[in-house]
Design an enzyme around this catalytic site. Structure first.
Site, mmCIF file in Angstrom:
data_model
loop_
_atom_site.group_PDB
_atom_site.id
_atom_site.type_symbol
_atom_site.label_atom_id
_atom_site.label_comp_id
_atom_site.label_asym_id
_atom_site.label_seq_id
_atom_site.Cartn_x
_atom_site.Cartn_y
_atom_site.Cartn_z
ATOM 1 N N CYS A 160 -9.544 -4.123 2.118
ATOM 2 C CA CYS A 160 -7.875 -4.054 1.117
ATOM 3 C C CYS A 160 -7.508 -2.913 0.822
ATOM 4 O O CYS A 160 -6.222 -2.217 1.274
ATOM 5 C CB CYS A 160 -7.463 -5.385 0.814
ATOM 6 S SG CYS A 160 -6.053 -5.896 0.762
ATOM 7 N N CYS A 172 -8.790 -14.346 -0.926
ATOM 8 C CA CYS A 172 -6.709 -14.967 -0.649
ATOM 9 C C CYS A 172 -6.562 -15.679 0.664
ATOM 10 O O CYS A 172 -5.965 -16.487 0.900
ATOM 11 C CB CYS A 172 -6.087 -13.796 -0.480
ATOM 12 S SG CYS A 172 -5.726 -11.843 0.664
#
Length: 362
Positions: free
Chosen positions: A103, A199
């Protein structure tokens, strides 16, 4: 009369947490022009403390309190393509990925940096616990002041060009100092818990439920090194070398661990803790802070988890590190980060890193 120097414009990534909130405040106090931005990356369920509607709301309220503009960038398609998809594919191949590193690599310090430049910003800032130091060879990433919260591991891929356009306003602070500053400013995020885990994997459903919605999971046999079958597992894709629980083995006796996963053979091999020791670790897809790897035989320190122990080693010049003493096996797919040997009074800087592979050679 000469014109006054232009004020630096900084795009501040605000996750809705305390670190980025205080980082934004630090920038505002320094006199630069700050615009906050929250990245909307994951549209599915999340209970990890990030990527939720409430996080966007927290970030917006902090921005309002600081008197700065707040934007929201929807980068869900990029996140799916660069992070979620590779995460699933890695498991399908029996590897153990690190989505937070990817990410940062593809979203926060590629897509966001590119967009910031297109919008006329001079730099991007985040609330990471890391520092940027000047060297004769240009800017380098260094550990944050708080050893327990240092995040240089997940930022190891940043190049000198990236660092020249990046700011880490709280890297010189400890986490306790960050919370005290937030508390003193009356920030709603002052006592907000840190985000945890991945997440897009909810604690309620877990990794298995997420993966089985996207790929077929493969049951397998648990075998010893000599091929004797001692149990079964419902999903080979969920087994990581070094794992002890979830192997379906009877209790009692010496503890046994997964030492290898072979999707083609449909097996998990188990052994004892000593069977997990390795003397070297290979790297694939390396990135180097200075554009080239260390010299052959260079002394380095190696970290193989975000908050894992630091191991002394040497770079052998053949895409691998050789440890000073046997160390615990690192699952293929995990990030391996090399640091300089710390010297008195000098920050420990990131030399580079790559993806863990079985080390070739003796």
């Amino acid at each position: 009369m000469s014109a006054a120097p232009a004020t630096e414009r900084v795009l501040m990534a605000m996750s809705g947490g305390v670190d980025s909130s205080v980082a934004a405040a630090e920038l505002v106090e320094s006199g630069v022009e700050v615009v906050g931005v929250t990245l909307k990356l994951w549209g599915g369920e999340s209970d990890s403390g990030c990527c939720s509607v409430s996080d966007v709301d927290d970030a917006r309220r902090v921005a309002d309190a600081l008197g700065i503009e707040h934007l929201v960038f929807a980068l869900g398609d990029d996140f799916e393509r660069a992070v979620v998809g590779p995460y699933v594919e890695a498991h399908a191949q029996g590897r153990t990925p690190n989505p937070c590193v990817e990410c940062n690599r593809h979203i926060k310090f590629d897509k966001l940096l590119r967009r910031a430049r297109a919008l006329g910003f001079d730099a991007v800032a985040t609330g990471h616990h890391a520092q940027i130091v000047s060297t004769l060879d240009g800017p380098r990433l260094a550990r944050g002041a708080d050893d327990a919260k240092d995040q240089s591991y997940v930022l190891h891929m940043l190049s000198a060009d990236d660092l020249a356009r990046t700011r880490f306003p709280i890297g010189h602070l400890t986490k306790d100092e960050v919370r005290r500053r937030a508390d003193a400013m009356g920030m709603r995020t002052a006592h907000k818990p840190d985000s945890q885990d991945v997440c897009f994997i909810t604690r309620a459903d877990g990794r298995r439920a997420f993966l089985e919605r996207r790929i077929d999971l493969t049951p397998g046999r648990v075998v010893t090194a000599d091929g004797a079958e001692v149990g079964t597992v419902p999903a080979l894709e969920l087994i990581t070398p070094g794992q002890r629980k979830g192997l379906g083995l009877p209790g009692g006796g010496r503890r046994r661990y997964a030492t290898a996963v072979d999707l083609d053979a449909g097996t998990v091999t188990v052994g004892f803790e000593a069977d997990l020791e390795v003397t070297a670790l290979g790297l694939s897809q390396p990135t180097w802070a200075g554009g080239s790897p260390p010299e052959r035989g260079a002394r380095v320190q190696v970290q193989t988890a975000a908050h894992g122990a630091v191991r002394n080693a040497a770079w052998d010049g053949n895409d691998r590190v050789v440890f000073d003493r046997p160390e615990r096996y690192v699952a293929s797919g995990q990030s391996v980060v090399l640091y300089s040997i710390p010297l008195d009074g000098n920050a420990q800087v990131v030399l580079g890193g790559g993806i863990a592979e079985q080390a070739p050679g003796p």
